[in-house]
Design a protein around this motif. Structure first.
Motif, short mmCIF file in Angstrom:
data_model
loop_
_atom_site.label_atom_id
_atom_site.label_comp_id
_atom_site.label_asym_id
_atom_site.label_seq_id
_atom_site.Cartn_x
_atom_site.Cartn_y
_atom_site.Cartn_z
N LYS A 149 45.35 46.39 47.99
CA LYS A 149 44.70 46.33 46.68
C LYS A 149 43.34 45.65 46.77
O LYS A 149 42.35 46.12 46.18
CB LYS A 149 45.60 45.60 45.69
CG LYS A 149 44.99 45.43 44.31
CD LYS A 149 45.91 44.64 43.40
CE LYS A 149 45.24 44.37 42.06
NZ LYS A 149 46.10 43.58 41.15
N SER A 150 43.27 44.55 47.51
CA SER A 150 42.02 43.79 47.58
C SER A 150 40.91 44.58 48.25
O SER A 150 39.73 44.28 48.06
CB SER A 150 42.25 42.47 48.32
OG SER A 150 42.55 42.72 49.69
N HIS A 151 41.26 45.60 49.03
CA HIS A 151 40.25 46.42 49.69
C HIS A 151 39.86 47.63 48.86
O HIS A 151 38.96 48.39 49.25
CB HIS A 151 40.75 46.88 51.06
CG HIS A 151 40.79 45.78 52.08
ND1 HIS A 151 39.79 45.55 52.98
CD2 HIS A 151 41.73 44.84 52.33
CE1 HIS A 151 40.09 44.51 53.74
NE2 HIS A 151 41.27 44.06 53.37
N LEU A 152 40.53 47.83 47.74
CA LEU A 152 40.22 48.97 46.89
C LEU A 152 39.33 48.60 45.71
O LEU A 152 38.42 49.34 45.35
CB LEU A 152 41.53 49.60 46.38
CG LEU A 152 42.44 50.22 47.44
CD1 LEU A 152 43.74 50.70 46.82
CD2 LEU A 152 41.73 51.37 48.15
N TYR A 153 39.59 47.46 45.09
CA TYR A 153 38.79 47.06 43.92
C TYR A 153 39.03 45.59 43.61
O TYR A 153 40.04 45.01 44.00
CB TYR A 153 39.15 47.90 42.69
CG TYR A 153 40.62 47.94 42.37
CD1 TYR A 153 41.42 48.97 42.87
CD2 TYR A 153 41.23 46.96 41.60
CE1 TYR A 153 42.78 49.01 42.60
CE2 TYR A 153 42.59 47.00 41.32
CZ TYR A 153 43.36 48.03 41.83
OH TYR A 153 44.71 48.06 41.56
N GLY A 154 38.07 44.99 42.91
CA GLY A 154 38.24 43.66 42.32
C GLY A 154 37.94 42.48 43.21
O GLY A 154 37.93 41.35 42.75
N SER A 155 37.71 42.70 44.52
CA SER A 155 37.53 41.55 45.40
C SER A 155 36.17 41.50 46.06
O SER A 155 35.81 40.51 46.69
CB SER A 155 38.61 41.56 46.50
OG SER A 155 38.42 42.70 47.33
N GLY A 156 35.41 42.56 45.96
CA GLY A 156 34.09 42.59 46.58
C GLY A 156 34.11 42.84 48.07
O GLY A 156 33.08 42.72 48.72
N LEU A 157 35.27 43.18 48.64
CA LEU A 157 35.34 43.47 50.07
C LEU A 157 34.71 44.83 50.36
O LEU A 157 34.64 45.69 49.48
CB LEU A 157 36.80 43.46 50.54
CG LEU A 157 37.52 42.11 50.49
CD1 LEU A 157 39.00 42.29 50.84
CD2 LEU A 157 36.86 41.13 51.45
N PRO A 158 34.25 45.05 51.59
CA PRO A 158 33.67 46.35 51.94
C PRO A 158 34.65 47.49 51.67
O PRO A 158 35.86 47.34 51.86
CB PRO A 158 33.36 46.22 53.43
CG PRO A 158 33.27 44.74 53.67
CD PRO A 158 34.22 44.11 52.72
#
Length: 828
Positions: free
Chosen positions: A571-580
């Motif tokens: 989830k964090s790599h798809l949206y909401g976290s600012g990760l590439p």
């Protein structure tokens, strides 16, 4: 390298046939009927009397025992069991060895009462110059213990040592040469990155030797005088297996096995999947064996395709516990396109963490148009000695044992005890200091499993005996060790917060990175989920399931310790976290990995395990972005063979919940499939599954994506970072797969195995370079996002909550109306 049959064909075919028919002729061949005053014939072999073999034995006191044959049960009426030799002090057999190398040591035991000796009460050890075979051993019925040792000197000394205040006994003994190539020096480990070498130096103990799909094969029908037992008693689910026999079809040939590896009567029978007439059957046939903790095991699989009518018609997978040891195995390719040629495959396990070892076979999901089937003809499981040369778990050795073995064991135990005492003293001192600083402010007392407050279990850290959670489950960590690993639960080390509590990054004393999930006493998730997580994860070992390293239940804490996943949640790599942003191939590979983990849950054991909370936040990524399914607190075992579902209160996460499960409170594996379908669209669109800030028709991702999929315009809603980078065929296959997962009725949804196949196909389509087709920047790729999708106005949305566990059958309710109002994407 697969490590298949390593025998080379004998020089000439005529000589080959002669040897095959006559059997192996051992250079060293000592057969002794202990306690007997005359020779004893067993089949075509003669066991010499004790009198004739007295030159091999050194014993301070001679006690010969005999019993009438009528006192021996009909199933154990071997003539070797009528007499015995009793050892009241340490005694030894010394056998001259003419040919160095591997030898069988077979020890026959049958306890009976002679004079003042009740042999069922005897306790003793057995050792060679270099290995402990048995320690503090006792036997209450007829037993044959078979060992295989590599003799490197001109003599083999076998020592019998009575335990304190006891005695030893023996009914018969064999020491026989073994063909050099029966056990070679190396084999593949179940760990894919490891090749095990050093088998030649290992002492082995036969744990099981099984003839799949056939009757007992007696030693008289085996060139090396082995006995093979039927597999029925080891099968986990007999209804999923059937027998097949075609002994006459077996053809030994160059490059395969020989009769010394296993006889025709083993290779000519098989246990196979009982798929009936269902071409979509997808389950494993599993056998379970009792083993000792902490030892490696050499597992030898015997294969011979006697079931196929033609070449390349049988593809299947092979597993040891959760490890895949052969994938898409096609036996006809191992023998230059000839059927019914025997082959064998060796695998070495990791040190066991359970007293059960499971072997499974199942159909391949990667080969199209093949009827689902899998076979196994025979199986051997051999325990390997540990680092101090012992095959015994107890290691209780008398001081009168062989001197070099005693020195090794004594020094090892002494060092171990000293280290343990030092560690305990250090931890106690540290614990007192920390307790003095922290005080005792804990007030949360979870519900007891057994009516009290203790959750202690036996483990490497504790001698607890309150088996509230089975003692072979995981490892119990002391609270002080968890504090130390997390810098006393430093808030700066928090890497996530879930329904159960906070998750901390940590490091164990040996440097191993871990994720520590600490239960929140105010959480609505508690003891039941804590137990479930331990019970399930302690059994599972799969590369696409997050591994449980340990747990802690001291001080009314509920703490779970997992392997650390460097790249966090999907989830964090798809949206909401600012990760590439992830590329399309990376996303496909992550979905494939997660599907493999779910497929193992659904099919890896006799009963399916239903995850019940599949979502992007529960798919974790390691340092290489390999996906692993996590969080098993809500998981349940699937329905019985004669049932279609499990009736249970509804639990799960909003937006991912199977509407059929929600309406009827009937849980099946297809509920996980629905949730995974939502994850697929989440991966494609890179947005929350429930977003109340969007227009009403877009709030629920599954409904919104399905509308575009059914219109054939899925490209209109994909993640903007993927625009122009997805091949149309790959997107089409991916969208069709997600659509099938979200079918209203569970029976219309595919299995996870089918989903996995389709995702791998979508990846192949993405990788394919078609002649004349431009590269990924081509205008043939998916076009720009529709302006109406890019420019979304915020819309206020009414919110309505409800208690999920009290929902009755809502078949008539519009699920569109219900799901469009669910807003807590992380709620359960």
């Amino acid at each position: 390298m697969m490590g298949y049959g390593k025998f080379e064909v004998w020089a000439l075919s005529v000589l080959c046939l002669a040897l095959f028919s006559s059997g192996f002729d051992p250079i060293d061949n000592y057969l002794i009927d202990c306690g007997s005053t005359r020779n004893t014939s067993v089949g075509d072999r003669v066991f010499v009397s004790d009198n004739s073999a007295s030159k091999f034995l050194s014993t301070p006191k001679e006690v010969l025992a005999n019993t009438p044959l009528k006192s021996i049960t009909s199933s154990d009426d071997s003539p070797l069991y009528q007499t015995a030799r009793i050892f009241t002090e340490s005694s030894k057999y010394t056998f001259p060895i003419s040919q160095r190398g591997r030898h069988w040591i077979r020890l026959y035991f049958f306890p009976f009462v002679y004079a003042s000796y009740d042999m069922s009460t005897a306790k003793f050890g057995v050792s060679t110059q270099n290995h402990v075979l048995l320690s503090d051993f006792g036997v209450d019925k007829a037993s044959l213990k078979e060992f295989s040792v590599n003799v490197t000197s001109d003599s083999l000394v076998i020592t019998f040592t009575p335990s304190s205040s006891s005695f030893a006994f023996l009914n018969a003994i064999e020491v026989v040469s073994v063909p050099d190539k029966l056990i070679t020096d190396d084999a593949d480990s179940v760990n894919p990155s490891e090749n095990f070498q050093g088998l030649l130096t290992q002492a082995l103990e036969t744990v099981a030797r099984v003839n799949m799909g056939g009757p007992t094969v007696s030693f008289e029908n085996d060139t090396l005088w082995r006995t093979w037992v039927p597999d029925q008693s080891f099968l986990v689910n007999k209804n999923g297996a059937k027998n097949f026999s075609n002994i006459g079809a077996v053809k030994y040939s160059s490059g395969g096995a020989t009769p010394d590896i296993a006889p025709k009567t083993v290779y000519g029978t098989a246990t196979e999947m009982d798929s009936g007439d269902d071409p979509n059957s997808n389950f494993n046939v599993t056998w379970e064996f009792q083993v000792d903790l902490g030892f490696r095991y050499l597992v030898r699989f015997h294969f011979c395709d006697i079931v196929s009518k033609g070449l390349n018609m049988l593809y299947f997978n092979v597993y040891i516990d959760s490890w895949s040891v052969a994938h898409d195995l096609d036996l006809s390719t191992l023998s230059v396109n000839v059927l019914a040629v025997p082959h064998y495959m060796d695998r070495v396990t990791l040190p066991t963490v359970s007293d059960k070892l499971r072997v499974s076979i199942g159909p391949s999901n990667d080969v199209d148009g093949i009827y689902p089937n899998a076979i196994l003809n025979g199986l051997e499981i051999m325990k390997m000695n540990n680092s101090i040369g012992s095959l015994s778990g107890s290691m209780v050795i008398s001081s009168s044992s062989k001197k070099n073995v005693g020195v090794i064991v004594g020094v090892t135990i002494g060092v171990f005890v000293a280290v343990v005492l030092a560690v305990i003293f250090f931890l106690m001192c540290r614990k007192r200091r920390r307790m003095a600083l922290q005080g005792h402010s804990k007030t949360w007392i979870p519900l007891s499993i057994n009516g009290g407050n203790s959750h202690t279990v036996g483990s490497k850290y504790s001698n607890g005996t309150n088996a509230s959670i089975a003692s072979n489950y995981g490892y119990r960590f002391p609270f002080v060790a968890v504090q130390e690993a997390t810098n006393n639960f430093d808030e700066n080390w928090v890497i996530g917060i879930g329904g159960f509590g906070k998750v901390y990054k940590g490091a164990l004393n040996d440097g191993t990175k871990v994720a520590v999930k600490r239960g929140n006493p105010r959480s609505q998730q508690g003891l039941a989920e804590f137990q479930t997580e331990i019970e399930l994860l302690s059994q599972f070992r799969h590369r696409h399931l997050v591994s449980l390293i340990g747990y802690c239940d001291e001080k009314n804490e509920m703490i779970l310790i997992y392997e650390y996943m460097e790249n966090g949640t999907l989830k964090s790599h798809l949206y909401g976290s600012g990760l590439p942003s992830l590329g399309w191939k990376e996303r496909l590979e992550i979905c494939i990995g997660a599907a493999r983990g779910l497929h193992y849950l659904h099919t890896g054991y006799a009963k399916a395990v239903i995850h019940r909370d599949v979502k992007s936040a529960n798919i974790l990524l390691d340092e290489n972005l390999m996906a692993k399914v996590a969080d098993f607190g809500l998981s349940k075992t699937g329905p019985e063979i004669d049932q279609t579902h499990v009736s249970t209160a509804v639990k799960g996460s909003f937006g991912y919940l199977d509407p059929e499960y929600f309406r009827r409170q009937q849980l099946t594996e297809k509920s996980d499939v629905y949730s995974f379908g939502v994850v697929l669209f989440e991966v494609l669109c890179a947005r929350p599954v429930i977003d109340p800030t969007l227009p009403r028709e877009m709030v629920n991702l599954a409904e919104w994506a399905m509308k575009w999929q059914k219109k054939g315009q899925l490209e209109q809603i994909i993640d903007s970072t993927l625009v122009g980078k997805i091949r149309p065929d790959s997107l089409r296959k991916f969208g069709e797969t997600a659509e099938k997962c979200l079918a209203d009725l569970g029976v219309d949804r595919p299995s996870v195995g089918d989903v996995l196949w389709n995702l791998e196909y979508a990846l192949q389509l993405q990788d394919a370079v078609i002649q004349g087709e431009p590269e990924e920047n081509s205008t043939n790729m998916i076009g720009e996002l529709s302006p109406q999708i890019n420019n979304v106005n915020n819309v206020d949305t009414a919110v309505s909550g409800f208690e999920m566990s009290s929902v009755d059958d809502l078949s008539g309710v519009s699920m569109s109306r219900v799901f469009s109002q669910l807003v807590k994407s992380e709620g359960r």
